[in-house]
Scaffold this motif. Sequence first.
Motif, mmCIF file in Angstrom:
data_model
loop_
_atom_site.group_PDB
_atom_site.id
_atom_site.type_symbol
_atom_site.label_atom_id
_atom_site.label_comp_id
_atom_site.label_asym_id
_atom_site.label_seq_id
_atom_site.Cartn_x
_atom_site.Cartn_y
_atom_site.Cartn_z
ATOM 1 N N LEU A 115 -35.932 88.450 -3.488
ATOM 2 C CA LEU A 115 -36.505 88.139 -4.801
ATOM 3 C C LEU A 115 -37.353 86.738 -4.521
ATOM 4 C CD1 LEU A 115 -32.739 88.778 -6.444
ATOM 5 C CD2 LEU A 115 -34.989 90.444 -5.590
ATOM 6 N N ARG B 33 -41.233 96.627 -10.025
ATOM 7 C CA ARG B 33 -40.108 95.798 -11.105
ATOM 8 C C ARG B 33 -38.793 96.371 -11.334
ATOM 9 N NH1 ARG B 33 -44.840 95.566 -13.656
ATOM 10 N NH2 ARG B 33 -44.037 97.328 -15.917
ATOM 11 N N ILE C 200 -41.913 86.095 -20.972
ATOM 12 C CA ILE C 200 -41.212 85.302 -20.189
ATOM 13 C C ILE C 200 -40.494 84.205 -19.412
ATOM 14 C CG2 ILE C 200 -40.975 84.732 -16.935
ATOM 15 C CD1 ILE C 200 -43.143 87.120 -16.601
ATOM 16 N N PHE C 201 -41.301 83.823 -20.968
ATOM 17 C CA PHE C 201 -40.752 81.907 -21.132
ATOM 18 C C PHE C 201 -40.773 81.292 -22.252
ATOM 19 C CE2 PHE C 201 -43.714 82.487 -17.143
ATOM 20 C CZ PHE C 201 -42.981 81.435 -16.334
ATOM 21 N N THR D 250 -43.420 85.385 -5.241
ATOM 22 C CA THR D 250 -44.286 84.977 -6.600
ATOM 23 C C THR D 250 -45.806 86.273 -7.211
ATOM 24 O OG1 THR D 250 -43.558 82.712 -6.702
ATOM 25 C CG2 THR D 250 -45.312 83.109 -7.803
ATOM 26 N N ILE E 86 -39.267 88.241 -9.265
ATOM 27 C CA ILE E 86 -38.138 88.637 -9.810
ATOM 28 C C ILE E 86 -37.722 88.492 -11.305
ATOM 29 C CG2 ILE E 86 -36.321 86.517 -9.297
ATOM 30 C CD1 ILE E 86 -35.447 90.084 -9.426
ATOM 31 N N VAL E 87 -38.827 87.581 -12.050
ATOM 32 C CA VAL E 87 -38.400 86.827 -13.452
ATOM 33 C C VAL E 87 -39.545 88.367 -14.452
ATOM 34 C CG1 VAL E 87 -39.107 85.184 -15.308
ATOM 35 C CG2 VAL E 87 -37.913 84.480 -13.189
ATOM 36 N N ILE E 88 -40.925 88.198 -14.190
ATOM 37 C CA ILE E 88 -41.331 89.538 -13.979
ATOM 38 C C ILE E 88 -40.375 91.084 -14.436
ATOM 39 C CG2 ILE E 88 -43.969 91.111 -13.670
ATOM 40 C CD1 ILE E 88 -45.068 88.882 -12.405
ATOM 41 N N ALA E 89 -40.252 90.783 -13.003
ATOM 42 C CA ALA E 89 -39.021 92.736 -13.227
ATOM 43 C C ALA E 89 -38.199 92.614 -13.902
ATOM 44 C CB ALA E 89 -38.952 92.476 -11.230
ATOM 45 N N LEU E 90 -37.385 91.311 -14.073
ATOM 46 C CA LEU E 90 -36.296 91.445 -15.242
ATOM 47 C C LEU E 90 -36.685 91.890 -16.537
ATOM 48 C CD1 LEU E 90 -33.704 89.289 -13.758
ATOM 49 C CD2 LEU E 90 -33.677 91.225 -13.755
ATOM 50 N N LEU F 58 -32.197 95.301 -18.753
ATOM 51 C CA LEU F 58 -34.562 94.867 -19.595
ATOM 52 C C LEU F 58 -33.849 94.149 -20.379
ATOM 53 C CD1 LEU F 58 -35.916 97.069 -18.709
ATOM 54 C CD2 LEU F 58 -36.381 94.926 -17.700
ATOM 55 N N LEU G 212 -36.925 96.385 -8.304
ATOM 56 C CA LEU G 212 -36.412 94.688 -8.001
ATOM 57 C C LEU G 212 -35.457 94.501 -9.043
ATOM 58 C CD1 LEU G 212 -39.535 92.874 -7.521
ATOM 59 C CD2 LEU G 212 -37.137 93.346 -5.607
ATOM 60 N N ALA G 213 -35.728 94.983 -10.093
ATOM 61 C CA ALA G 213 -34.568 94.310 -11.679
ATOM 62 C C ALA G 213 -32.856 95.537 -11.103
ATOM 63 C CB ALA G 213 -35.491 94.791 -12.489
ATOM 64 N N VAL H 288 -29.468 93.331 -13.019
ATOM 65 C CA VAL H 288 -29.301 92.667 -14.783
ATOM 66 C C VAL H 288 -30.388 94.120 -15.746
ATOM 67 C CG1 VAL H 288 -30.532 91.069 -15.740
ATOM 68 C CG2 VAL H 288 -29.334 90.658 -14.313
ATOM 69 N N GLY I 170 -45.196 77.891 -13.115
ATOM 70 C CA GLY I 170 -45.002 78.736 -12.891
ATOM 71 C C GLY I 170 -44.959 79.655 -11.991
ATOM 72 N N GLY I 171 -44.513 78.867 -11.061
ATOM 73 C CA GLY I 171 -43.802 79.517 -9.828
ATOM 74 C C GLY I 171 -45.097 79.108 -8.592
ATOM 75 N N TYR J 182 -47.893 92.481 -13.823
ATOM 76 C CA TYR J 182 -47.329 92.252 -14.787
ATOM 77 C C TYR J 182 -46.974 93.445 -15.794
ATOM 78 C CZ TYR J 182 -48.577 87.888 -14.323
ATOM 79 O OH TYR J 182 -48.857 86.476 -13.909
ATOM 80 N N ALA K 113 -45.991 83.800 -12.525
ATOM 81 C CA ALA K 113 -44.960 84.030 -12.689
ATOM 82 C C ALA K 113 -43.877 84.150 -11.264
ATOM 83 C CB ALA K 113 -44.557 84.763 -13.910
ATOM 84 N N PRO K 114 -42.220 83.902 -11.038
ATOM 85 C CA PRO K 114 -41.784 84.591 -10.058
ATOM 86 C C PRO K 114 -41.872 86.148 -10.521
ATOM 87 C CG PRO K 114 -40.760 82.309 -10.490
ATOM 88 C CD PRO K 114 -41.903 83.144 -12.146
#
Lengths: 375, 199
Positions: free
Chosen positions: B149, A6, A259-260, B152, B159-163, A17, A9-10, A15, A81-82, A242, B156-157
């Motif tokens: 990126l 994570r 997240i959402f 999934t 990249i979204v989890i990562a951020l 946290l 990738l972040a 970006v 949710g993807g 997660y 959740a995608p």
Amino acid sequence: MNWTRRGVLAATVSVSLAGCLGDSDGIGPYEPEGGSEDVTVEPMTASPDETAVSETALPIADEQLPVSYPLETLRDAVVDGGVPQDGIPSIDDPAFEPVADVDDRFREDDPVFGVVREGEARAYPQSILVHHEIVNDEIGGESVAVTYCPLTGTAMGFERGGVEFGVSGNLVNSNLIMYDREGESMWPQMLGTAIEGPLEAASLREFPVHWNTWNDWRAAYPDSTVLTEDTGYVRDYGDDPYGMYNPVSGYYREDSDPIFEPLRSDDREPPKRMVLGARPPEGPLSIDLETLRDERLLEIEHEDATLLAVHDRSLDLGFLYRNPSEETFVLEEDRIVDENDDAYAPDDVPLERVYAYDAMWFAWTGFYPETTHFG
Amino acid sequence: MAESSTASGRWRRAVRRRIRDTSRAVGLAVGRFDALAITALVAVGYLAGYLWAANLLSVRSGLGVSVTVVDEPLVRMLERTGQLQFEPVALVDLWLVRLLVSPIDVLVGVVLAGLVGLNLALAYLALVQPRSCGIGAGAGAAASLPALLSGTACCAPVIVIALGVQVSGTVLTVLPWLLPLGVVLLLGSLVYVGGLVET
């Protein structure tokens, strides 16, 4: 490896946290915290189709569970949710092994979800359910669904009458939306009520699924069985995408953002703080689990009802009872003692049990913004 | 009309010429040991990164050596787990490396990795035998990012989890297009850099 993946990738997209929300303001344990009284809700008014209810094999609850929004509002709040339908595959042919046969698959504080039903006790490791979210199981000869939504921290059981549930791939208020493989009605897990489909507005029959640690579970239920990794799928069950619960990190940190976007925000507690939530007829209420852990016995005045919240130290669980005669109970060692000096285990107090489940604060208050909170 | 037709014809000829130049440049890249070595190294590295970012590859201690294969792998491999992700059919442990083998994901990863490798190899060739002084490595590297990126994980995608940040509906709409966008960017970058190589 999770946090590393994570983190990398972040950093890749540069970006930072998200910041944290504020902490609880520390109001005492016995009084509801302010704010909820000011929230107005527009509860669901829809009724289920009686023909559909009579024809379905799914066991439908006699009374609708409370829903604090019109169903149309909830449908509009559904997000992708993807993953496609069944992209997170439910476990439909679960395999179990005796607790005594488990070697070093778990560490002592690894979370497992415990079910005790029809004289049978079963544990479902969080490390497996995070990859599947639904187990279509049979316990004591009765078909049930044991479900877990990692994004809201909710583990809940539903009777299923032989009908299987699957993961729709959609979310509302970050919560898993299940679909039934009979008529494909859509069931947000925390609501237990269909928001779309032939059984729209109908509610499922729920039963408790408790968060435990592996160590507590095997001590309390040494003769029980545990779900194995023989799920029919290959997954890296040592890898939670997660974060981690042991120790807590990543998405599960209580001050991290969801997240959402929630249906509604309420900063009386950090977003991922775990609360014990219940929805009795008097209105939804939540109890901060850490407070219950500290106090161990709480007498709660909620609207016109008197409730008793009890903490079970051996399994680190909260139980909620209705106490209409306002009988006085006291705590002695690990027993709950009534006015006649009769002592009971925390899960066996001779009062009517109120169904309650653990949830992350943001998810509970998103679905039930009018909740009375005991923090 | 004639003018338009002429302009259109000129454009078509330019495209054909650019594709021919790119094909020649690619041929040169795979025909020269140094460029081929760069292609292979970058491709292998990118493939590992892609699988890692997609939660299919991890490194940890104490795994031993084992292979687990699901029942009916040919059926299972076609089941989708994400917008463009598919079920793994085998779990391979090799001491420190755990690999979930999803044949279609590996195929997608190999194609992407090949494109990234060629991009970098052509950028290298553009440097050592330039037709102009333009350098395309930056474009190739940037084009390689979106696909990384695009994964999934659970609901959740990645990249979204990562951020760890809240995402809007707009962002959620865009995320499924990251992989196709990555492929288009890599192809575009390849054609751009291919034109800079003196063949």
